[in-house]
Scaffold this active site. Structure first.
Site: not given
Length: 128
Positions: A114, A116
């Site tokens: 992931h 950010h």
């Protein structure tokens, strides 16, 4: 309540993660972008006025960036382009930061790759 560092130290690679459940829409999230390869949603614990998490829907074994291989090049490139589009969509015209946590010392607490996208304020340096 555990700190992010404490969570990262205890985190284990799992077959299914909270991000997998979000990608399958088994868990609600505030989605800001979606296509056939990725999903972006607002972080529930934002570290800036704009804090979005961008995930591949199918991480293809990419539980962390250090596991990237040549066959992941198209997916990783797609995520970078979409991160820039999302930053424009969020009107982060004065700048923004991408963060990828990798492994325990990188403070990774969810083993589903992931990214950010953080902005809306002046970032500091060094980051942490």
């Amino acid at each position: 309540m555990q700190t992010e560092v404490e969570k990262a130290q205890k985190a284990k690679e799992e077959e299914d993660t909270i991000f997998g459940k979000i990608a399958r829409k088994e868990i609600k999230s505030d989605i800001v972008y979606e296509d056939d390869l990725c999903l972006a949603f607002r972080d529930v614990n934002p570290q800036a006025p704009v804090h979005i998490v961008l995930i591949p829907k199918n991480h293809q074994g990419l539980t962390q960036l250090s596991k990237a291989r040549p066959e992941h090049k198209d997916l990783l490139g797609h995520l970078m382009v979409k991160a820039a589009e999302i930053a424009r969509q969020e009107k982060l015209d004065n700048g923004w930061r991408l963060v990828v946590n990798d492994g325990k010392n990188g403070c990774q607490s969810v083993y589903h790759l992931h990214i950010h996208i953080i902005g809306g304020r002046q970032m500091g340096w060094p980051p942490g």
